[in-house]
Design a protein around this motif. Structure first.
Motif, PDB file in Angstrom:
ATOM      1  N   LEU A   1      39.611  -2.964   0.793  1.00 42.80           N
ATOM      2  CA  LEU A   1      38.467  -2.268   1.379  1.00 42.80           C
ATOM      3  C   LEU A   1      38.786  -1.689   2.751  1.00 42.80           C
ATOM      4  O   LEU A   1      38.389  -0.564   3.062  1.00 42.80           O
ATOM      5  CB  LEU A   1      37.277  -3.223   1.473  1.00 42.80           C
ATOM      6  CG  LEU A   1      36.690  -3.676   0.133  1.00 42.80           C
ATOM      7  CD1 LEU A   1      35.687  -4.804   0.328  1.00 42.80           C
ATOM      8  CD2 LEU A   1      36.025  -2.498  -0.579  1.00 42.80           C
TER       9      LEU A   1
ATOM     10  N   PHE B   1      32.121   6.173   1.125  1.00 49.82           N
ATOM     11  CA  PHE B   1      30.827   5.600   0.775  1.00 49.82           C
ATOM     12  C   PHE B   1      30.989   4.433  -0.186  1.00 49.82           C
ATOM     13  O   PHE B   1      30.276   3.420  -0.081  1.00 49.82           O
ATOM     14  CB  PHE B   1      29.925   6.668   0.167  1.00 49.82           C
ATOM     15  CG  PHE B   1      28.533   6.195  -0.133  1.00 49.82           C
ATOM     16  CD1 PHE B   1      27.665   5.884   0.899  1.00 49.82           C
ATOM     17  CD2 PHE B   1      28.101   6.038  -1.448  1.00 49.82           C
ATOM     18  CE1 PHE B   1      26.375   5.429   0.627  1.00 49.82           C
ATOM     19  CE2 PHE B   1      26.820   5.588  -1.724  1.00 49.82           C
ATOM     20  CZ  PHE B   1      25.963   5.286  -0.683  1.00 49.82           C
ATOM     21  N   GLN B   2      31.956   4.552  -1.109  1.00 50.81           N
ATOM     22  CA  GLN B   2      32.224   3.448  -2.033  1.00 50.81           C
ATOM     23  C   GLN B   2      32.791   2.236  -1.299  1.00 50.81           C
ATOM     24  O   GLN B   2      32.500   1.083  -1.653  1.00 50.81           O
ATOM     25  CB  GLN B   2      33.199   3.912  -3.117  1.00 50.81           C
ATOM     26  CG  GLN B   2      32.610   4.924  -4.096  1.00 50.81           C
ATOM     27  CD  GLN B   2      33.652   5.416  -5.094  1.00 50.81           C
ATOM     28  OE1 GLN B   2      34.633   6.062  -4.706  1.00 50.81           O
ATOM     29  NE2 GLN B   2      33.454   5.103  -6.360  1.00 50.81           N
ATOM     30  N   VAL B   3      33.610   2.497  -0.277  1.00 52.63           N
ATOM     31  CA  VAL B   3      34.117   1.398   0.546  1.00 52.63           C
ATOM     32  C   VAL B   3      32.959   0.687   1.241  1.00 52.63           C
ATOM     33  O   VAL B   3      32.883  -0.553   1.267  1.00 52.63           O
ATOM     34  CB  VAL B   3      35.127   1.916   1.590  1.00 52.63           C
ATOM     35  CG1 VAL B   3      35.472   0.817   2.596  1.00 52.63           C
ATOM     36  CG2 VAL B   3      36.387   2.417   0.906  1.00 52.63           C
TER      37      VAL B   3
ATOM     38  N   GLY C   1      40.315   1.582   1.267  1.00 48.07           N
ATOM     39  CA  GLY C   1      39.929   2.039  -0.057  1.00 48.07           C
ATOM     40  C   GLY C   1      41.084   2.143  -1.029  1.00 48.07           C
ATOM     41  O   GLY C   1      40.893   2.591  -2.171  1.00 48.07           O
TER      42      GLY C   1
ATOM     43  N   ILE D   1      39.473   4.982  -3.179  1.00 52.26           N
ATOM     44  CA  ILE D   1      38.064   5.259  -3.397  1.00 52.26           C
ATOM     45  C   ILE D   1      37.495   5.886  -2.126  1.00 52.26           C
ATOM     46  O   ILE D   1      38.086   5.778  -1.050  1.00 52.26           O
ATOM     47  CB  ILE D   1      37.281   3.975  -3.758  1.00 52.26           C
ATOM     48  CG1 ILE D   1      37.372   2.931  -2.624  1.00 52.26           C
ATOM     49  CG2 ILE D   1      37.796   3.385  -5.064  1.00 52.26           C
ATOM     50  CD1 ILE D   1      36.521   1.696  -2.869  1.00 52.26           C
TER      51      ILE D   1
ATOM     52  N   LEU E   1      29.794   0.547   0.313  1.00 53.54           N
ATOM     53  CA  LEU E   1      29.041  -0.229  -0.673  1.00 53.54           C
ATOM     54  C   LEU E   1      29.812  -1.473  -1.100  1.00 53.54           C
ATOM     55  O   LEU E   1      29.221  -2.544  -1.321  1.00 53.54           O
ATOM     56  CB  LEU E   1      28.730   0.638  -1.892  1.00 53.54           C
ATOM     57  CG  LEU E   1      27.754   1.803  -1.683  1.00 53.54           C
ATOM     58  CD1 LEU E   1      27.572   2.584  -2.985  1.00 53.54           C
ATOM     59  CD2 LEU E   1      26.401   1.290  -1.183  1.00 53.54           C
ATOM     60  N   GLY E   2      31.128  -1.340  -1.204  1.00 53.77           N
ATOM     61  CA  GLY E   2      31.945  -2.488  -1.580  1.00 53.77           C
ATOM     62  C   GLY E   2      31.905  -3.595  -0.536  1.00 53.77           C
ATOM     63  O   GLY E   2      31.841  -4.774  -0.873  1.00 53.77           O
TER      64      GLY E   2
END
Length: 383
Positions: free
Chosen positions: A99, A7-9, A88, A4, A11-12
């Motif tokens: 993550l 940015f998704q990391v 990710g 991923i 947010l996670g």
């Protein structure tokens, strides 16, 4: 292997820390609302440095408390496909996201960083608290009485302080020393000081009120003896209080190395404060020396001691990281930050991502303690 985006990391990671954000919102909000009623702690919220320092320290405290909820994996669990996985990375079989990626043994870096906070926030503050008990109990009579007592205790303190700290810790935490009675003998001696301190504290305060002094000293001996038996002899009948042998080794080493510094600070403070008028007034009333030391002098020395305690916890945290980096003290598979940095440093040329989270965690926690100490120093100077 799928991944991923960055940015998704991000947010996670924020989402995984939801219990921490909730606890921070509650405690910080309540602290702001009632800061005028919270004494010295409330005064910390009058400066930006104090707010940031308190916030960082609470962040890691709540991370340690809620580690089981925050961490998605067991810190020792291994998934072969995730060896040296990048941040990710997604496990195709389970759909779980690493993550912060995986380390060389296919363990989740994020989970190990989170669980590492538990080790740091148990050993560093607890060892510092015991060092304070030892230093205060010996520093009070040295500064108050002076003379031969001061000479003997100061000589012993200077003897320990004259020894190189790193070499001292190396000698005290090497695996072979656990085969000797030295760590347990030192633990048996140091862990008596809190019992002695609180027994003297309650006795001097309530010695003319038998109904209270017997209960308080009895509870002190009962609770202190229970904790003492669990820590020193691993003989807690309820199985609640216990400590691993390698952690006991580090614990004793920290107390032994830190106590002389606390002793010197307390001794200097007592030598200054004992010349004040309120101490002379207590002597005129006929108060005992230990009453004056514990109830007149010590409360007025709390500011510098609180500041020193914050700084000392930071020094101990760095020291734990240093010992972990050299593979001393804790078990090799331990998720503590120092061991994690050591494991990751061997492959820095190929994979840097396993080393960054524990390094940043260690740095941020020590930074928070230093900021907190600065804010406390400012408030103590105002007082």
């Amino acid at each position: 292997m799928e991944h991923i985006g960055g940015f998704q990391v991000f947010l996670g990671v924020l989402a995984r820390f939801w219990p921490v954000w909730l606890a921070l919102a509650i405690i910080m909000g309540a602290s702001f609302a009632y800061k005028k009623k919270l004494g010295l702690y409330g005064q910390l919220f009058d400066s930006g440095v104090g707010i940031v320092g308190v916030g960082i320290c609470f962040f890691w405290l709540f991370t340690a408390i809620f580690a089981g909820t925050i961490a998605p994996f067991d810190p020792l669990a291994q998934i072969p496909i995730m060896k040296d996985a990048m941040p990710g990375a997604i496990d195709a079989a389970s759909g779980q996201v690493y993550l912060f990626g995986g380390d060389k043994l296919a363990r989740d870096v994020f989970s190990r960083m989170v669980y590492g906070s538990q080790i740091v926030l148990i050993i560093a503050p607890a060892a510092t608290a015991f060092a304070l008990m030892v230093g205060i109990t010996l520093g009070l009579p040295a500064g108050y009485y002076g003379g031969r007592i001061d000479s003997v205790l100061s000589f012993l303190a200077n003897l320990v302080l004259a020894f190189p700290v790193i070499l001292l810790f190396y000698l005290l935490v090497t695996p072979g020393i656990m085969e000797t009675p030295i760590p347990y003998g030192m633990a048996g001696l140091f862990f008596l000081f809190p019992i002695i301190f609180f027994s003297a504290l309650f006795y001097t305060r309530f010695k003319n009120r038998p109904d209270r002094v017997y209960i308080q000293i009895g509870l002190t001996l009962l609770i202190g003896g229970w904790i003492y038996a669990g820590l020193v002899f691993d003989a807690d009948p309820f199985g609640i209080v216990s400590i691993e042998p390698n952690q006991l080794n580090i614990f004793v080493a920290v107390v032994f190395a830190s106590s002389p510094g606390v002793f010197r600070i307390v001794r200097g403070l007592v030598m200054d404060i004992k010349t004040r008028d309120y101490v002379a007034a207590a002597q005129t009333r006929g108060e005992s020396p230990w009453y004056i030391m514990l109830w007149e002098i010590l409360p007025n020395a709390r500011g510098p001691l609180i500041v020193d305690a914050c700084l000392r916890i930071g020094y101990t945290t760095i020291l734990l990281g240093t010992l972990g980096y050299f593979g001393l003290g804790l078990a090799p598979e331990s998720p503590d930050w120092g061991t994690a940095i050591k494991d990751a440093s061997r492959l820095l040329r190929s994979f840097i991502h396993p080393a960054l989270p524990p390094t940043i965690a260690l740095m941020s926690f020590v930074l928070g303690l230093n900021l907190l100490a600065d804010a406390l120093r400012e408030q103590s100077m105002k007082d």
